[in-house]
Motif scaffolding. Sequence first.
Motif, short mmCIF file in Angstrom:
data_model
loop_
_atom_site.label_atom_id
_atom_site.label_comp_id
_atom_site.label_asym_id
_atom_site.label_seq_id
_atom_site.Cartn_x
_atom_site.Cartn_y
_atom_site.Cartn_z
N LEU A 217 0.83 -1.20 0.00
CA LEU A 217 0.00 0.00 0.00
C LEU A 217 0.87 1.25 0.00
O LEU A 217 0.57 2.23 -0.70
CB LEU A 217 -0.92 -0.02 1.23
N GLU A 218 1.94 1.23 0.76
CA GLU A 218 2.86 2.37 0.79
C GLU A 218 3.50 2.58 -0.59
O GLU A 218 3.63 3.72 -1.06
CB GLU A 218 3.95 2.15 1.84
N MET A 219 3.89 1.49 -1.24
CA MET A 219 4.51 1.61 -2.56
C MET A 219 3.54 2.15 -3.60
O MET A 219 3.92 2.91 -4.49
CB MET A 219 5.05 0.24 -3.01
N SER A 220 2.28 1.78 -3.49
CA SER A 220 1.29 2.26 -4.47
C SER A 220 0.95 3.73 -4.26
O SER A 220 0.48 4.39 -5.19
CB SER A 220 0.01 1.42 -4.36
N GLU A 221 1.19 4.25 -3.05
CA GLU A 221 0.84 5.64 -2.75
C GLU A 221 2.05 6.58 -2.74
O GLU A 221 1.93 7.74 -2.39
CB GLU A 221 0.13 5.71 -1.39
N LEU A 222 3.22 6.07 -3.14
CA LEU A 222 4.43 6.89 -3.09
C LEU A 222 4.30 8.16 -3.90
O LEU A 222 4.69 9.24 -3.47
CB LEU A 222 5.63 6.07 -3.59
N HIS A 223 3.76 8.04 -5.11
CA HIS A 223 3.77 9.16 -6.05
C HIS A 223 2.79 10.26 -5.66
O HIS A 223 2.82 11.34 -6.25
CB HIS A 223 3.47 8.65 -7.46
#
Length: 379
Positions: A217-223
Motif C-alpha cells: 500500500l505504501e509503494m502504491s501511494e508513493l507518487h
Amino acid sequence: MKRLSLQWRITIMTALLTCAACMLTNCLVGYTGMRYMDAIGSGISALSTADEDTPQAFDPTNVALDDEVTVVVNNAQESFGATAWCITAGVTLLGGVLAYFVSGRALKPLRAFAAQVERVQPDNLSEINLSEDVPTELQRCSASFNDMIGRLDEGFSAQRQFTGNAAHELRTPLALMQAQIELFASEHPTSQPQTAELLGLLQEQTERMSRMTKVLLEMSELHSVPCEDDIELGPLSEEVLTDLAPLAEHKDIVLNCSGGALIIGSDTLLYRLVFNLVENAIRYSRPGSTVNVSICDNDSHVFLRVEDQGPGIPKQYRESIFQPFFRLDKSRSRAYGGAGLGLALVWEIAALHGGTVEVEASSENGTTMLTTLPKRTAA
C-alpha cells in the motif's frame, strides 16, 4: 569507426573528401602549370638561340641551354609543387575543423533530443513530453517516443492502482483473521500442543501478510506524497536509531550515527528509507556487532551509508535484492519476518527523490549500502 560519435564520423569523412578533392585539383593544376612553364622556358630559349630552329619543348636538363634559365625554371617548378601541396594540407585541415564545428551545430537538435530522452524515469512519465520542434528526420521518432511514454505511463498507473486496490482489499480480511486467531488463543489457553502450534503458525503468517500488505500500500501511494520538506538527515537518522534501539539491544548490536546534511524531500518517505536500511542491517548483522550510519555531502549530492557486519551479499545478487519479493535466503527471511519488499521500497523512495541506492561494498565481514540523493532547492 563504429565506436566514433556521429560528429567525428562526419568530420573524418568530410576531411577525406576534402583531401581527395584537393589532391586531384593539385595534380591537375600542377600538370597544367608545368606545361606552361615548359612553354615559357621554350620561348626564352628561342630568344637566346635565334640561329637555331625554335624548340618545341623546354628541357632543363639540356646543357646546351643557358644555365641561368635552367636554374630559374627548375626553382619555379619546385616552389610551385611545394606550395600546391602545402595548400592541399592546409585546406584539408581547415575543411576538417570547419566540418567538425558545422556538424556539431547541425547535430545540436539530436543532442537536445537525447537529453530529453535521458530525463525519462519511471516516476516522471506523466510529466515528460518530448518536444516535436525537431528536424524533419526526428519528428516521427519524437512522436513515436511520446506515444510509447504515454502507453508506459498508463501501464505503470494501472499497476500501481491494482497494487493499491489489492492491498486495500486484503487489509480487512487479514485484520479480521488476526483478531479471530488472537481471540481464540485467549479463550483457549489450555489448548492441545498441536492446536497451540497451529495457532502460532497462523498468527505469524497473518502478521507477515499484514506487513506485506502495508508495504504494498505504501509503494502504491508513493507518487502522491509531496517531496518539498526541508530535512536534516542527521537528526532524522538519530530518530530512526532510537526507534530501532530495542531490536538492536535484543541482538546486542551497537548503533552509531555520524555526519549530517540538508535535503529537500519527503520527511515520511526518507524516514522509511533510513528505517528499512538500518532495520535490514540489524536483522542480518552478527550478534555483538556494530551498525554504522554515516552522512556526508558535496556540492551536488548527499551520500547516506549504512554499514553492517553481516555475512555479505554475493556479487551476482547485488542488483536483484532491490527487486520486489526477492529474498537472498528465503528460510532466514521468513525467520526474520521478511517479505522481500523492504529494499524494493527503499529503491522506489530513492528514485522518487531522483537518487539511487546500491551495494557499495560487500564481503564476509559486512555490507555497506550507499544511497545517493541529489541536492535540490525548494521550488
